[in-house]
Each structure stands twice: as C-alpha cells, then as structure tokens.
Design an enzyme around this catalytic site. Structure first.
Site, PDB file in Angstrom:
ATOM      1  N   HIS A 212       0.816  -1.216   0.000  1.00 39.28           N
ATOM      2  CA  HIS A 212       0.000   0.000   0.000  1.00 39.28           C
ATOM      3  C   HIS A 212       0.844   1.257   0.000  1.00 39.28           C
ATOM      4  CE1 HIS A 212      -3.139  -2.916   0.714  1.00 39.28           C
ATOM      5  NE2 HIS A 212      -3.854  -2.060   0.024  1.00 39.28           N
ATOM      6  N   GLU A 455     -11.147 -10.866  -4.574  1.00 36.00           N
ATOM      7  CA  GLU A 455      -9.747 -10.726  -4.168  1.00 36.00           C
ATOM      8  C   GLU A 455      -9.162 -12.033  -3.642  1.00 36.00           C
ATOM      9  OE1 GLU A 455      -8.874  -6.612  -2.558  1.00 36.00           O
ATOM     10  OE2 GLU A 455     -10.625  -7.166  -1.391  1.00 36.00           O
ATOM     11  N   ASP A 479      -4.640  -8.266  -4.364  1.00 37.15           N
ATOM     12  CA  ASP A 479      -4.836  -9.337  -3.394  1.00 37.15           C
ATOM     13  C   ASP A 479      -5.076 -10.679  -4.074  1.00 37.15           C
ATOM     14  OD1 ASP A 479      -4.457  -8.312  -0.799  1.00 37.15           O
ATOM     15  OD2 ASP A 479      -6.261  -7.113  -1.034  1.00 37.15           O
ATOM     16  N   CYS A 526      -9.754  -3.202 -10.384  1.00 38.67           N
ATOM     17  CA  CYS A 526      -9.295  -1.987  -9.703  1.00 38.67           C
ATOM     18  C   CYS A 526      -7.940  -2.194  -9.033  1.00 38.67           C
ATOM     19  CB  CYS A 526     -10.332  -1.521  -8.685  1.00 38.67           C
ATOM     20  SG  CYS A 526     -10.616  -2.713  -7.379  1.00 38.67           S
TER      21      CYS A 526
HETATM   22  C1  PEP Z   1      -6.631  -5.053  -4.681  1.00 36.02           C
HETATM   23  O1  PEP Z   1      -6.409  -5.889  -3.784  1.00 36.02           O
HETATM   24  O2  PEP Z   1      -6.336  -5.226  -5.876  1.00 36.02           O
HETATM   25  C2  PEP Z   1      -7.257  -3.769  -4.336  1.00 36.02           C
HETATM   26  C3  PEP Z   1      -7.617  -2.915  -5.256  1.00 36.02           C
HETATM   27  O3  PEP Z   1      -7.398  -3.476  -3.002  1.00 36.02           O
HETATM   28  P1  PEP Z   1      -6.165  -2.981  -2.114  1.00 36.02           P
HETATM   29  O4  PEP Z   1      -4.975  -2.777  -3.004  1.00 36.02           O
HETATM   30  O5  PEP Z   1      -6.559  -1.733  -1.425  1.00 36.02           O
HETATM   31  O6  PEP Z   1      -5.971  -4.137  -1.174  1.00 36.02           O
HETATM   32 MG    MG Z   2      -7.314  -5.596  -1.865  1.00 36.17          MG
END
Ligand code: PEP
Ligand code: MG
Length: 590
Positions: A212, A455, A479, A526
């Site tokens: 992140h 995910e 994920d 996403c």
């Molecule tokens: C993902 O896991 O691809 C996602 C968009 O959520 P995050 O990156 O916030 O875990």
């Molecule tokens: Mg995620």
C-alpha cells in the site's frame, strides 16, 4: 563517490534531489519549509520544547532524590543525567539551528534530521556503552517532539511536491532544491501525510510493488523505488540522489555526466506527459468501436476533483480506510464520514463514485506505530470485511454515512475481501439494518449499487454465487495475486514470484470477467494491473471494459485503448490463456 542501489520500480519518472533520511521517531513529524522571517520564531518554538523537557527532567531528578535508595534504582538517576546532558549537547542544538536557518526546515523536521545524523555517529562508535546511548537520544528527541506537538507552527505547510529539472538544480543549490525521502519503511498513514509534503520522490528499504505504500506513491505520481534493501543505511543526510522510478534504480552522489543523462530523461518524461495530456478529452474507444470505461482510484475525498480533471469516468475505488488511519484509535463518526463521502461525490460532479468499505489490516494498520505484530499472518487475519463484521456497530456507522452520501450523486457500495456466503448474507443484512436506522431517524439516504471485490481465489471460483447477490464485481488483482500465489505483496524478498501473468491468475481473471459478461453484470479491475499499460491489451482481450486506476495512469492507458482492436485481441487472449508462459506471448505482441 557515485554508487547505485537496486529496488523495485513503483512510481514512474525521474526525481533528482537531496536526500532527507526519515528518522525512526514514533512521533508523527510534519515536513514543510518556513518563510525566512519565521526563522527566529521557529527556533523559539524549538527552544521552548527543549526547555520544557529540561524542566520535566529536573523535576524527575528531584523526586528521585527524595526517594529512598530502594525505591529509586541508581540507573534511573544515571539515565536522567544522560538525558539532560544530551539535551544540552551542542551537536544537537547547533545542528538543528542549521537546518532551520540554512534550509528553512520546520523545527520538528530539523530536529529529526539532526537526530538521524547524530544517531549514525553513535552507531559507528567502538564503545558499546556509548553506542547504546543512541536510544537515549531518540527518547529525548521524542520528548521534545511531543511537547512541540502542542505548540503548532504559525506557518501552514505548502501543499504541492516540487518537481525541478536538472537545469534548475545546476542553477540553484541553495535552500530551494528538491528533496527526496529515504526511509527504512513508510506506512500508508505516513504516505498520506506526505501527500501534503515537499518531497519530489522517495525510496524505502522494504516493500513490494503492490504494497500500500507503493500504491499511495503511485497515486501521488512521484518517482519512487521500494525494496531498495539498505538504502536508509548507506545514503547520508543531504546526499544528492537520483531516483529512477521506471528502472527501480537509485543513484547516490551522481557525477555530472550521470546528472546530465538523467536530466535529459526527466525532460523526456515531461514531454511525454504533455503529449498524453492532449488525450484528456478524447473518448476511450478502441479501433473497433468498443467504449472503455476508465475510472479513478482515490484515497481521500479531496482526490476526487483531480480524478475528474484527469478525465476519469467516475471513481472505481475510493479506499475509505485512509479516513480511518493515523487517528490513534479515534475512528471517524457517522457525520465526519458522511461529509467526506459527500465531498467525494460532489467532487465528481454527477459521475459515479464507488466507495469501498474500510479495508484495514495487514500492511494497512490503523496507526503507523501499531504494525500488526501480534498475529503471525496478518494478511490472512482480521482484515477488510472480516474486521468490519467483527464490529457491526462501527460497520453500520460507515454504511449509514455512505447511504446518506448517495443522496448527492450516484454511489456504488463495494465490499472488500469477501469469501464466504455467510459473510455476504451478514453484510447485506447489516446494509438493510443501516437503512432502517436512517429511516427511523428520518434521515435521507439514497439508492446504491452493491458490488463485491473478487480478491480471494475462493470468491473467484464462486462468481455465480456472488452474482446472485451483487449488481457488479470489482477484481482486486493486488490481493487476488497475493492469495492465489501465496506471495506476500509487501515482502520484497518474494517480489520476483509475484506474477500477474501466472496462468492461474489469468484463468481466475478470465472466468470472472466472462461470467459477469454472460450475466450482463458490470465487472471492472481496480488492482494495479488495471493501470499498468503492459496489461491493457490482455485485459481488453479477456473482455474487460472497465478499468480503475490512479488518475495519473489514465491517459497512458487510454492511449493503449485507442490503439487496440478488441475483437482481434480476444482471439489472441485465448492463446495467452492456454500457454504455460503467457509473459513470452505478451512480449511477442509488444
Ligand atoms: C486489490 O487488492 O487489488 C485492491 C484494489 O485493493 P487494495 O490494493 O486496497 O488491497
Ligand atoms: Mg485488496
């Protein structure tokens, strides 16, 4: 002497600047420049903090002296002596003044910068006793910082990171040079703070490409490298550093020739940006006429106007957990959340906003100092929807705030990391409950589309069940890859195995997209794959028509879309799916 370090490229472009090493202080420190006329008052603020700590330590010394020898160990009074001595040490005070006076750093930043320099000197000492005094120094500095927290600086931090060209640098080597941040690790909460800061790029020792921390760097659109191992050990405060965010390389103390070369690369990057900017108003339609939806991922409501300006067709992922971070456990109440979601909705001027319910845990701790060390496997633990369902009152508060914001524009409500039918049913009944609570209070709320994130492999394998409950699905590839391949997305030591093109990952992606299309339900990606141009054609070929990414990536992906023939790509994507080595086919196409 010039040397280079290698890490993982996470955010594109080149940054050239002086290194600022982030001290390992547990107190949050703001970084901003002060105006020259504020130098004296900033030094005063620092002096008051230091004097307050000296007074406190004197008081402690007195009370220790009044205790009997059995109650007050000798070590305690010796420690107080050491702390007092360090507080009055010339190396600390004159160094800090230098950073304030000559570099115009705010007092807290100056203090932590000097701490880092002295701490290194301690590290190099032969004598073990002296070496261990580093911890005392850190404690003393932390005490001053805590005092100063109560005495805000009269100057507001500037809001934009500074980008400077190499030409500027050669002309100007005084206070007004770009700064790049070097740290062992940065939590997403730290990164959020840096959104408001002055840094032109950053490097961390640890972290993976889809950690992140890396994601927030990408959203800030500044060059960054993570997983550069010992960077924070070998780079010194104030070294000149080049960050090549495309190659994942960090060059320390570059020669004039290297500087010139990277200055050129930097200008090329600027030109490319200007060229892409012309696509802002061009609709994203493939050569064979398929309209593609390009959405934005945002972290804070104030990112929405930027996403709108970048030409996003809406927000595909608002990571609402960033509203919950860095608050020392005081979570935002319904009203505060409502105002935040409302701002995001209004910022998109009638375009849809997909608000994902809070996804904390694993590498997104609520507070930077509370990294989850209590659990062996935080990524497999109480995170995302599991965390929300463990505290239904907190979850309903968020749901009510989102439902209320839906009065102001189209809102999609997205649930992260579902895997079980029971979780889905529990979530849906809490949404109904939240609606009923608002009705009982007579508070207006709007309709929302309900979506689930795919995910976890279990979810990808159960898409049909998911589609019985949800209006749309959003594939979180970050994920999905982590859980399919059992690779910690934040761990640089296994980053080479984190493979978006693994046939198993592609199979899950393809089947999810195909099932949604067959049922006429919306599906988007996403995760970071959606904003990476090397995957655009493949995703189009798999039938994806909705991509959500950082606003800064939209134009480059749009360029790929404009050059693509979705029909032809569909046949090619089937070949990619059936091969053992999809990467080879992808390269051949390029
Ligand atoms: C993902 O896991 O691809 C996602 C968009 O959520 P995050 O990156 O916030 O875990
Ligand atoms: Mg995620």
């Amino acid at each position: 002497m010039t040397f280079s370090l290698h890490g993982l490229p996470v955010a594109r472009g080149v940054a050239i600047g002086r290194a600022v090493l982030m001290a390992s202080s547990r107190v949050e420190v703001a970084h901003y420049f002060i105006k020259p006329e504020r130098i004296a008052s900033e030094i005063d603020r620092l002096r008051s903090g230091r004097n307050a700590v000296i007074d406190e330590l004197h008081r402690l010394q007195l009370s220790v002296a009044q205790m009997g020898p059995n109650d007050a160990p000798h070590e305690l009074s010796a420690m107080l002596d050491v702390h007092l001595m360090l507080l009055q040490d010339e190396a600390l005070t004159s160094g800090v003044k230098h950073w304030i006076t000559d570099r115009l750093y705010n007092a807290e930043w100056a203090l932590t910068t000097q701490l880092e320099i002295i701490a290194r000197q301690f590290d190099e000492m032969e004598d073990e006793y002296l070496r261990e005094r580093k911890a005392d120094l850190e404690q003393v500095v932390e005490r001053i910082l805590r005092y100063m927290k109560g005495v805000a600086s009269p100057v507001a931090p500037p809001t934009t990171p500074r980008r400077k060209t190499q030409q500027d640098l050669l002309l100007d080597d005084t206070v007004d040079v770009p700064l790049v941040l070097i740290a062992h690790d940065l939590s997403p909460a730290d990164m959020l703070q840096f959104k408001q800061s002055v840094f032109a790029g950053f490097v961390t020792d640890v972290g993976g490409k889809t950690s992140h921390t890396a994601i927030v760097a990408r959203s800030m659109d500044i060059p960054a490298v993570v997983g550069a191992r010992a960077a924070s050990q070998v780079v010194r405060q104030d070294d000149w550093v080049i960050i090549d965010g495309d190659a994942g390389v960090v060059i320390v103390d570059p020669s004039a020739i290297i500087l010139a070369e990277y200055g050129f690369k930097q200008r090329q990057g600027e030109l490319e940006r200007e060229r892409l900017a012309r696509l802002r108003h061009t609709p994203a339609i493939t050569l064979d006429g398929e309209r593609i939806e390009l959405l934005a991922n945002i972290e804070m409501p104030d990112d929405a106007p930027g996403a709108f300006k970048a030409g996003a067709a809406g927000v595909g992922l608002f990571r609402s957990e960033f509203l919950f971070m860095g608050r020392q456990g005081h979570l935002p109440d319904e009203e505060e959340q409502y105002q935040a979601y409302r701002r995001a909705v209004l910022g998109m001027e009638g375009l849809p906003v997909t608000i994902r319910t809070v996804d904390v845990g694993a590498d997104k701790p609520l507070d930077r100092a509370t990294k989850d060390e209590a659990h062996l496997n935080p990524a497999l633990g109480l995170r995302a929807i599991r965390w929300s369902l463990a505290d239904p009152a907190m979850f309903r508060t968020q749901l009510r705030a989102i439902l209320r914001a839906a009065v102001h524009g189209p809102v999609n409500l997205l649930i992260p990391m579902l895997a079980h039918g029971s979780e889905i049913r529990q979530t849906l009944s809490l949404i109904d409950f939240a609606r009923a609570e608002l009705d009982n209070r007579g508070v207006a709320h709007g309709a929302v589309h309900l979506g689930a994130m795919i995910e976890v492999p279990a979810a990808a394998l159960m898409v049909r069940m998911f589609l019985r409950y949800f209006d749309f699905l959003s594939i979180g590839t970050n994920d999905l890859i982590q859980y399919t391949l059992a690779i910690d997305r934040a761990d640089e030591s296994v980053a080479h195995l984190y493979d978006p093109l693994h046939p198993a990952v592609l199979r899950l992606l393809a089947d999810t997209i195909a099932e949604c299309r067959a049922q006429g339900k919306g599906v988007s990606v996403c995760g970071e794959m959606a904003g990476d141009v090397q995957f655009t054609r493949l995703l189009l070929g798999l039938g994806l028509r909705s991509f959500s990414m950082h606003p800064a990536q939209i134009l480059a992906v749009k360029q790929e879309v404009l050059r693509a023939d979705a029909g032809k790509l569909a046949a090619w994507a089937q070949q990619v799916l059936s091969t053992e080595d999809p990467a080879a086919l992808l390269l051949a196409k390029g």
